[in-house]
Design an enzyme around this catalytic site. Structure first.
Site, short mmCIF file in Angstrom:
data_model
loop_
_atom_site.label_atom_id
_atom_site.label_comp_id
_atom_site.label_asym_id
_atom_site.label_seq_id
_atom_site.Cartn_x
_atom_site.Cartn_y
_atom_site.Cartn_z
CE LYS A 180 32.38 8.65 -4.09
NZ LYS A 180 31.18 9.19 -4.72
N GLY A 233 29.42 -1.13 -1.70
CA GLY A 233 29.09 -0.99 -3.12
C GLY A 233 29.18 -2.34 -3.80
CB THR A 235 31.14 -8.04 -5.85
OG1 THR A 235 30.29 -8.31 -4.72
CG2 THR A 235 32.29 -9.03 -5.85
N GLY A 238 34.56 -3.41 -5.34
CA GLY A 238 35.19 -3.78 -4.07
C GLY A 238 36.53 -4.45 -4.29
CD GLU A 255 29.52 -4.75 5.30
OE1 GLU A 255 28.71 -5.56 4.82
OE2 GLU A 255 30.09 -4.93 6.38
CB CYS A 289 23.44 -5.57 -0.26
SG CYS A 289 23.08 -5.01 1.41
CD GLU A 388 23.89 -6.96 -5.79
OE1 GLU A 388 24.86 -6.37 -6.31
OE2 GLU A 388 23.62 -6.91 -4.58
#
Ligand code: NAD
Length: 487
Positions: A180, A233, A235, A238, A255, A289, A388
């Site tokens: 996806k 993607g 955090t 995730g 990740e 990242c 980030e």
């Protein structure tokens, strides 16, 4: 461009291109111009079910289920050849789709082919082991099965590389995949499916369904026919996906984000360190990242290194990502640009903006461009230091001792990567060993290759991509114990 019906993209399911059964679409915007270049099909629940069913059938009953690792190696090598042949065209699609300069998207496809070749080499080397037993006259051994149907959910920032870093080890291990892509950049992954088709994989081994995260992505994560979710993607997402996957005991690899520290000691080659620090952030316009976005410099050389980084950064050419001279392209979207500029605005109160921090106008006004940015003396409790940003923004602070540098570097929720610049052996090994990150580069930054395990500590993720461990994470173990009759 990719397989379309008019301006609308198609889905790749069970070895064939088809329309989504829903009429819903989402425009795909070229971030360099702000204009729509395609309409991404939004797969329905029925389309997702069909893709998962195709992947399961291929896994359990199709020709793929009977193929040896030797045969899978051959198919993967054919896939790598297709990727190499299509590198220019995939590169153009990815550049228009997400704004990475053409030289990098084309190179990224060639690197993707290298990854596929590397993992092709593992396909015929996946083995269990003979296990010692305490029982006389017994034999115990392990078998590694493919983990099953994998849902590979990928972000927009490196759509080719990240799709391949999931597909290649999963296929080497004998899994089947439903990929996806991100709704922000779905076109290049669809081009990868064309290479899969030309390479001759049996139907259902690789399927690509496009759509929105909360719809198609969430349907895959919850789907009873999926055995493993491999997600790359943010955090926060995730965290949600990990929890949802746990409800059905799916295997999960995450990740996630990073805020990596790049530490420059006074004895380092300062020109090399300044170049490394610049590349660490400007590659892919900081939308990576592993960006070395926190720059820590030993106090005696702090101003000198900042001056060098500012000079190199100011020299990088920002512009149309299709132009061969452009090194820095636009950000993915206007929304993301506002977020990046907002971070810098908030920090201006506590830090010193040495360079950039604003949206670029003139010829670039229609696209989502922000100038490469350097902010010094940042408050280490600020959002700019801790979160980030995912843009071309470096934040810098000075430090005095190696211990202080390690403490600053590790004072982060993330633990993805980091850099150390020094010629002192004790400092290099000592600091690299003390950093709580999945990767440390010494006198280098961004070196990535398929044999190196890659992944995060702490909130940067769970699991590893790259190397033998990546293939093993796509397998499930069975232990076989045999009580033998005495001869
Ligand atoms: P994102 O988390 O917004 O989206 C990633 C993918 O998840 C997309 O395909 C999206 O459609 C899907 N998704 C969204 N909601 C979902 C849901 N509820 N269920 C299932 N799927 C869902 O990430 P992004 O903005 O596309 O990418 C940027 C992030 O990715 C950054 O945080 C970056 O650090 C991270 N990233 C990490 C790595 C790594 O290897 N650690 C590599 C690249 C990017």
């Amino acid at each position: 461009m990719t397989r379309m019906s008019g301006s609308r993209t198609q889905l790749y399911i069970d070895g064939a291109w088809s329309e989504a059964t829903s009429d819903e679409t989402r425009p795909v915007i070229n971030p360099a111009t702000g204009k729509a270049i395609a309409d991404m099909a939004i797969a329905s629940t029925a389309d997702v079910d069909r893709a998962v069913a195709a992947a399961r059938a291929a896994l359990e009953t199709g020709p793929w289920s009977q193929m040896t690792g030797y045969a899978r190696r051959g198919l993967l090598l054919a896939f790598a050849r297709e990727l190499r042949d299509a590198a220019a065209s995939i590169g153009e699609t990815a550049t228009d789709d997400m704004g990475m300069p053409l030289m990098f998207t084309t190179a990224s496809t060639i690197v993707a082919a290298d990854y596929v070749e590397y993992f092709a080499g593992w396909a015929d080397k996946i083995a269990g082991e003979v296990v010692p037993t305490p029982v006389p006259g017994a034999l115990d051994y392990t078998i590694r099965h493919p983990v099953g149907v994998v849902a590979a959910i990928v972000p927009w920032n490196a759509p080719i590389y990240i799709s391949i870093s999931k597909l290649a080890p999963a296929l080497a291990a004998g899994c089947t995949v439903v990929l996806k892509p991100s709704e922000e950049a779905p076109l290049a992954p669809l081009k990868l499916a064309e290479c899969v088709e030309r390479a001759g994989f049996p139907p259902g081994v690789v399927n690509v369904v496009t759509g929105l995260g909360p719809g198609v992505g969430a349907a895959l994560v919850a789907h009873p026919g999926v055995d493993k979710v491999s997600f790359t993607g943010g955090t926060e997402l995730g965290r949600v996906i990990g929890a949802e996957a746990a409800r059905t005991f799916k295997r999960v690899a995450l990740e996630l984000g990073g805020k990596s520290a790049n530490i420059v000691f006074a004895d380092a080659d300062l020109d090399a360190a300044a170049m490394g620090a610049t590349m660490a952030v400007l590659m892919n316009t900081g939308q990576q990242c592993i960006a070395g976005s926190r720059l820590l410099v030993q106090r005696p050389v702090y101003e000198e290194v900042l001056g060098k980084v500012a000079a190199i950064t100011g020299g990088w050419s920002v512009g149309d990502p299709r132009a061969s001279t452009s090194q820095v392209g636009p950000l993915i979207s206007e929304r993301h640009l506002d977020r990046v500029v907002g971070y810098v605005g908030e920090a201006a109160a506590s830090g010193r903006v040495v360079l950039g921090g604003e949206r670029l106008g003139g010829d670039l006004a229609d696209g989502f461009y922000v100038g490469p940015t350097l902010v010094a003396d940042v408050d280490t409790t600020s959002a700019l230091w801790r979160e980030e940003v995912f843009g071309p923004v470096t934040v810098a602070v000075p430090f005095d001792t190696p211990a202080e540098a390690v403490a600053l570097a590790n004072d982060s929720d993330f633990g993805l990567a980091g850099g150390v610049w020094t010629h002192d052996l004790d400092t290099a090994h000592g600091v690299a060993g003390a950093m709580r990150t999945g990767t440390v580069w010494v006198n280098s930054y961004l070196a990535m290759f398929p044999s190196a395990p890659f992944g995060g500590h702490k909130e940067s993720g769970v699991g590893r991509e790259g190397g033998r461990v990546a293939v093993e994470e796509y397998t499930e173990l069975t232990n076989v114990f045999l009580q033998l009759r005495p001869v």
